[in-house]
Structures are given as structure tokens and as C-alpha cells.
Design an enzyme around this catalytic site. Structure first.
Site, PDB file in Angstrom:
ATOM      1  N   CYS A 140       0.852  -1.197   0.000  1.00 17.52           N
ATOM      2  CA  CYS A 140       0.000   0.000   0.000  1.00 17.52           C
ATOM      3  C   CYS A 140       0.890   1.250   0.000  1.00 17.52           C
ATOM      4  O   CYS A 140       1.817   1.351   0.814  1.00 17.52           O
ATOM      5  CB  CYS A 140      -0.904  -0.002   1.232  1.00 17.52           C
ATOM      6  SG  CYS A 140      -1.961   1.452   1.306  1.00 17.52           S
ATOM      7  N   ASN A 203       0.597  -3.181  -6.764  1.00 15.91           N
ATOM      8  CA  ASN A 203      -0.248  -2.184  -6.101  1.00 15.91           C
ATOM      9  C   ASN A 203      -0.131  -0.842  -6.839  1.00 15.91           C
ATOM     10  O   ASN A 203       0.507  -0.753  -7.891  1.00 15.91           O
ATOM     11  CB  ASN A 203       0.163  -2.050  -4.632  1.00 15.91           C
ATOM     12  CG  ASN A 203      -1.045  -1.755  -3.741  1.00 15.91           C
ATOM     13  OD1 ASN A 203      -1.839  -0.878  -4.066  1.00 15.91           O
ATOM     14  ND2 ASN A 203      -1.175  -2.480  -2.655  1.00 15.91           N
ATOM     15  N   GLY A 254      -3.173  -3.536 -12.965  1.00 18.82           N
ATOM     16  CA  GLY A 254      -2.782  -2.149 -13.198  1.00 18.82           C
ATOM     17  C   GLY A 254      -3.226  -1.660 -14.553  1.00 18.82           C
ATOM     18  O   GLY A 254      -2.678  -2.053 -15.585  1.00 18.82           O
ATOM     19  N   GLY A 255      -4.281  -0.826 -14.559  1.00 18.97           N
ATOM     20  CA  GLY A 255      -4.654  -0.113 -15.777  1.00 18.97           C
ATOM     21  C   GLY A 255      -5.509  -0.861 -16.762  1.00 18.97           C
ATOM     22  O   GLY A 255      -5.733  -0.386 -17.873  1.00 18.97           O
ATOM     23  N   THR A 277     -10.014  -0.192 -10.800  1.00 22.38           N
ATOM     24  CA  THR A 277     -10.555   1.120 -11.175  1.00 22.38           C
ATOM     25  C   THR A 277     -11.642   1.015 -12.246  1.00 22.38           C
ATOM     26  O   THR A 277     -12.672   1.701 -12.151  1.00 22.38           O
ATOM     27  CB  THR A 277      -9.412   2.038 -11.648  1.00 22.38           C
ATOM     28  OG1 THR A 277      -8.457   2.142 -10.588  1.00 22.38           O
ATOM     29  CG2 THR A 277      -9.913   3.420 -12.004  1.00 22.38           C
TER      30      THR A 277
HETATM   31  C1  LIG Z   1      -9.950   2.952  -4.095  1.00 19.83           C
HETATM   32  C2  LIG Z   1      -8.923   1.866  -4.119  1.00 19.83           C
HETATM   33  C3  LIG Z   1      -8.695   1.098  -2.974  1.00 19.83           C
HETATM   34  C4  LIG Z   1      -7.716   0.103  -2.982  1.00 19.83           C
HETATM   35  N1  LIG Z   1      -7.539  -0.669  -1.876  1.00 19.83           N
HETATM   36  C5  LIG Z   1      -6.619  -1.680  -1.882  1.00 19.83           C
HETATM   37  C6  LIG Z   1      -6.491  -2.557  -0.774  1.00 19.83           C
HETATM   38  O1  LIG Z   1      -7.198  -2.480   0.223  1.00 19.83           O
HETATM   39  N2  LIG Z   1      -5.533  -3.519  -0.862  1.00 19.83           N
HETATM   40  C7  LIG Z   1      -4.738  -3.690  -1.967  1.00 19.83           C
HETATM   41  O2  LIG Z   1      -3.891  -4.601  -1.990  1.00 19.83           O
HETATM   42  N3  LIG Z   1      -4.865  -2.870  -3.034  1.00 19.83           N
HETATM   43  C8  LIG Z   1      -5.787  -1.892  -3.023  1.00 19.83           C
HETATM   44  N4  LIG Z   1      -5.949  -1.096  -4.124  1.00 19.83           N
HETATM   45  C9  LIG Z   1      -5.079  -1.292  -5.307  1.00 19.83           C
HETATM   46  C10 LIG Z   1      -5.755  -2.185  -6.354  1.00 19.83           C
HETATM   47  O3  LIG Z   1      -5.954  -3.484  -5.856  1.00 19.83           O
HETATM   48  C11 LIG Z   1      -4.906  -2.271  -7.640  1.00 19.83           C
HETATM   49  O4  LIG Z   1      -3.644  -2.797  -7.305  1.00 19.83           O
HETATM   50  C12 LIG Z   1      -4.731  -0.900  -8.290  1.00 19.83           C
HETATM   51  O5  LIG Z   1      -5.944  -0.181  -8.224  1.00 19.83           O
HETATM   52  C13 LIG Z   1      -4.311  -1.010  -9.753  1.00 19.83           C
HETATM   53  O6  LIG Z   1      -5.302  -1.635 -10.524  1.00 19.83           O
HETATM   54  P1  LIG Z   1      -6.347  -0.794 -11.446  1.00 19.83           P
HETATM   55  O7  LIG Z   1      -5.538   0.083 -12.341  1.00 19.83           O
HETATM   56  O8  LIG Z   1      -7.146  -1.866 -12.155  1.00 19.83           O
HETATM   57  O9  LIG Z   1      -7.198  -0.018 -10.511  1.00 19.83           O
HETATM   58  C14 LIG Z   1      -6.946  -0.114  -4.148  1.00 19.83           C
HETATM   59  C15 LIG Z   1      -7.200   0.644  -5.294  1.00 19.83           C
HETATM   60  C16 LIG Z   1      -8.185   1.618  -5.294  1.00 19.83           C
HETATM   61  C17 LIG Z   1      -8.459   2.386  -6.555  1.00 19.83           C
END
Ligand SMILES: Cc1cc2nc3c(=O)[nH]c(=O)nc-3n(C[C@H](O)[C@H](O)[C@H](O)COP(=O)(O)O)c2cc1C
Length: 386
Positions: A140, A203, A254-255, A277
Site C-alpha cells: 500500500c 499495487n 494495473g490499468g 478502477t
Molecule cells: C480505491 C482503491 C482502494 C484500494 N484498496 C486496496 C487494498 O485495500 N488492498 C490492496 O492490496 N490494493 C488496493 N488497491 C489497489 C488495487 O488493488 C490495484 O492494485 C490498483 O488499483 C491497480 O489496478 P487498477 O488500475 O485496475 O485499478 C486499491 C485501489 C483503489 C483504486
């Protein structure tokens, strides 16, 4: 018809799409709905302690990063930490509700300040009998110190955490790494040596949401995690570097916004692909859209299983030094396609694009082979040729 089933670290998923740990999985009911929407596996918000340092801002913690005149969002910065539910609530109720959705339960647990605490948490979650595998969140980007990326950026601390969690459980363990490092490979290798079964990459990127120029105040008053379409090239860099260096199964995140990006990650070696996202922005209807696109693509290409194309792009990645030794190629314009729009001339800083007798021509003697003209050409009229 294409078979979408995958095996990730010994666990069979009905398809490679996974709900990443984020707001859409904040409780059991929403995880159940994600399972019913067709996800292969679902990951709850990271389960950890409900303590002061785990509390997140409640007065607005998301910022959409927008670009251009249309103000199209290309990414999101969030200041959200871990689960808002207690460990006991997950154990007593939410994990069993989540299971009813039919997806595998890939439980995210926090790498705690002390490895023994991580072992205890991992063991408690495994003992529910309600989860299929675990994801150790050592990544995180928000916490100021002690947990999150402060563990995941350090190979020694990551290794200690993986060893502690592995010593306490029998289920497969994936460690979720941070992109906030110069070299993820050394952390990934330390995790593999410590016995991890799989790696999740990755992450979000520690970031700053900018300034509101009318008020002169920051858009968000602290640092957050950057996610969404804009981060894909950065995560793909880490992902492909690790994929070329280790042998354990990888989960990509990611993305991703479409089936095409799921295919890209699989071609870079992913066994499953997570989304956060795009689900937050578009809802769970995205699941069927992505799975249908993936299935139709596989049918069109004659791929019967995900294994048929996993990792096929990796052998073609090399160094820029090697690429610089290749025979030069030069911009070449197909006059039957050229629309005479002049964009290529505007983006060429070598003066290699010229107007002559009403035609746009490329001058090999000036061209340095950068390919920017070909990238910009709206008609696909320019290619690089020897
Ligand atoms: C609002 C939000 C909350 C998130 N909370 C966590 C979490 O609790 N634990 C974790 O490992 N990743 C968390 N993430 C990260 C996501 O799991 C992921 O790694 C990151 O959003 C990239 O993927 P994406 O581009 O599809 O969003 C969070 C992401 C977002 C946007």
C-alpha cells in the site's frame, strides 16, 4: 469455443479475471455480486487491524485525473487504506457471503508491522475454511511508515513476511508488490527464495493529485495511490521484468479497462488478471464485456486455452543497446492512404517530411527512424522501411 479456465498457484479459476482488492470488494455482499457477475476470483479489501494507523480519510479521498478539453479521466488517485470491517466480521460473516457468488476467494491480508502478527492473521483467515488462497499486501503506497510499501520495497523485510505467512498456512500465498521501487526484480526474487507460491504485480503508484489553481490548495492534502488506465505502461514494465526473471505464477493488476489489456498481460506471462478502477468507474457489467471479448479473440486466433498464448510476447523483449545495432529503417509514406493532413510534418523535428508537387514525401537522408510520424498518422499511411 475457447476454454477460459486457468490454474493459478494450484487453484482452478473458471476464467482469468479477478476483482482486485479495492472498494468494490469492501464487504461480503459486493464480493458475492462480483462473483455472480462472472469473476474467476474475488479479492476482499485488505484484511488487517482496525487501528488508528489503519483509518483512512472520510472527507473525500478520491481524485480523478483528467486531461484534454474533454476532461477525460485517465487515472485516479485515492487515499484509501485497508478494510473498514473488523477481522471478526470477515471471519464470522462476510467471507461466507462472498463465497456464495461462485468465484474463488483470494483473501488479501496485510503484511503487519511484525512478521509474527502476519503469521497469526494468515492462520486465522485460513482456519475459516472459506478462502482458496491468500494475497499478502506488502505494497500500500499511503502509510507514512511501518507497513505497506515500506515492507515491499525492501527485499529483506519482504522475505521475512513471506516466510512468516508461509510457515502459518497450507494454502497458496501470493505477495502483492509495490511499483514504488527502482527494481522490482530483486524484491520478487527474495519473495521466491522465501517460498512464495505466486506474485501479484502490482499495487498503486504513490502520487500527488495536483493543485486547484482557483483556491491555491492541493486537490488532495496528502499522497495517494495512482490507478487506472494511465498506469498500465509503468506496471507492465515491472511485470515484464519480473516475468522474465522468476518462474512462479504471476497475477497482473494495473490499468486494465478492456479485454485487449487482459490479453496483453497474459501475453506477458500473467496467469490471471485483476481489475479495480475500471469496475469502480463502469460497474460489474464490465465483467461480461471483458470475458466475451477475450473468448471471441481466442476463437478468432484459434487459441483453445489461455496457456496457448501465455507469455508469447516475452522472448521479443530485449535491451535498447541491442535494438540500436539493428539496420536502420526510414519513414515511408503510402501515397494511396496519405490524406495530406500535415500532422507528420509537424511532429518531425528532423525535417524529414516535405511537401512536393502536392504530395507529402519522406526524405530518407534526414529521417532518424524515430517513428513518431507513423504513430501520429491518422490514416496509417506511414511505416518504417529498410
Ligand atoms: C480505491 C482503491 C482502494 C484500494 N484498496 C486496496 C487494498 O485495500 N488492498 C490492496 O492490496 N490494493 C488496493 N488497491 C489497489 C488495487 O488493488 C490495484 O492494485 C490498483 O488499483 C491497480 O489496478 P487498477 O488500475 O485496475 O485499478 C486499491 C485501489 C483503489 C483504486
Amino acid at each position: 469455443m475457447a476454454d477460459l479456465k486457468v490454474n493459478f498457484a494450484g487453484v482452478d479459476f473458471r476464467n482469468p479475471l479477478v476483482l482486485a482488492s479495492a472498494t468494490p470488494g469492501w464487504d461480503g455482499l459486493h464480493l458475492k455480486e462480483a462473483g455472480e457477475a462472472g469473476m474467476g476470483a474475488v479479492i476482499p479489501k485488505t484484511i488487517g487491524p482496525l487501528q488508528d494507523w489503519a483509518a483512512h480519510p472520510r472527507n473525500g479521498r478520491m481524485f480523478l485525473y483528467r486531461v484534454g478539453n474533454s476532461k477525460r479521466p485517465i487515472g485516479m488517485i485515492n487515499m484509501e487504506l485497508f478494510t473498514t470491517k473488523s477481522r471478526d466480521e470477515w471471519i464470522a460473516k462476510d467471507l461466507s457471503v462472498a463465497r456464495q457468488g461462485g468465484a474463488k476467494i483470494f483473501a488479501s491480508i496485510l503484511a503487519m508491522p511484525e512478521p509474527e502478527q502476519t503469521a497469526e492473521l494468515a492462520s486465522q483467515i485460513e482456519a475459516t475454511g472459506l478462502v482458496d488462497l491468500l494475497e499478502l499486501n506488502a505494497s500500500c503506497p499511503m502509510p507514512a511508515s511501518t507497513v505497506g510499501m515500506h515492507i515491499g520495497k525492501n527485499p529483506v523485510l519482504t522475505s521475512l513476511q513471506v516466510k512468516a505467512a508461509k510457515s502459518a498456512i497450507k494454502l497458496p500465498l501470493s505477495v502483492k508488490l509495490t511499483p514504488n521501487v527502482a527494481d522490482m526484480v530483486e524484491v520478487a526474487q527474495a519473495a521466491v527464495e522465501a517460498g512464495v507460491d505466486a506474485i501479484t504485480i502490482s499495487n498503486s503508484i504513490r502520487s500527488f493529485a495536483g493543485v486547484d489553481i482557483e483556491s491555491g490548495r492541493p486537490n488532495l492534502r496528502s499522497y495517494g495511490g495512482y490507478t487506472g488506465p494511465a498506469i498500465k505502461p509503468i506496471i507492465m514494465r515491472h511485470f515484464s521484468e519480473v516475468a522474465r526473471a522468476v518462474k512462479v505464477p504471476l497475477s497482473a493488476v494495473g490499468g486494465v479497462t478492456s479485454w485487449q489489456e487482459v490479453v496483453e498481460y497474459i501475453m506477458l506471462g500473467a496467469s490471471c488478471v485483476q481489475v479495480a478502477t475500471t469496475i469502480m468507474w463502469n460497474g460489474l457489467g464490465k465483467v461480461a464485456e471483458i470475458l466475451q471479448g477475450l473468448s471471441e479473440f481466442m476463437d478468432r486466433k484459434g487459441y483453445r486455452s489461455i496457456d496457448d498464448f501465455r507469455g508469447i510476447a516475452l522472448p521479443y523483449i530485449t535491451t535498447v543497446e541491442e535494438l540500436a545495432k539493428e539496420a536502420p529503417r526510414f519513414a515511408s509514406i503510402d501515397q494511396t492512404l496519405c490524406r495530406n493532413c500535415d500532422i507528420c510534418a509537424r511532429v518531425c523535428f528532423y525535417g524529414a517530411i516535405k511537401q512536393q508537387d502536392g504530395q507529402v514525401l519522406a526524405d530518407r537522408s534526414c529521417c532518424d527512424g524515430c517513428g513518431l510520424c507513423a504513430q501520429w498518422c491518422p490514416a496509417g499511411a506511414i511505416t518504417l522501411k529498410e
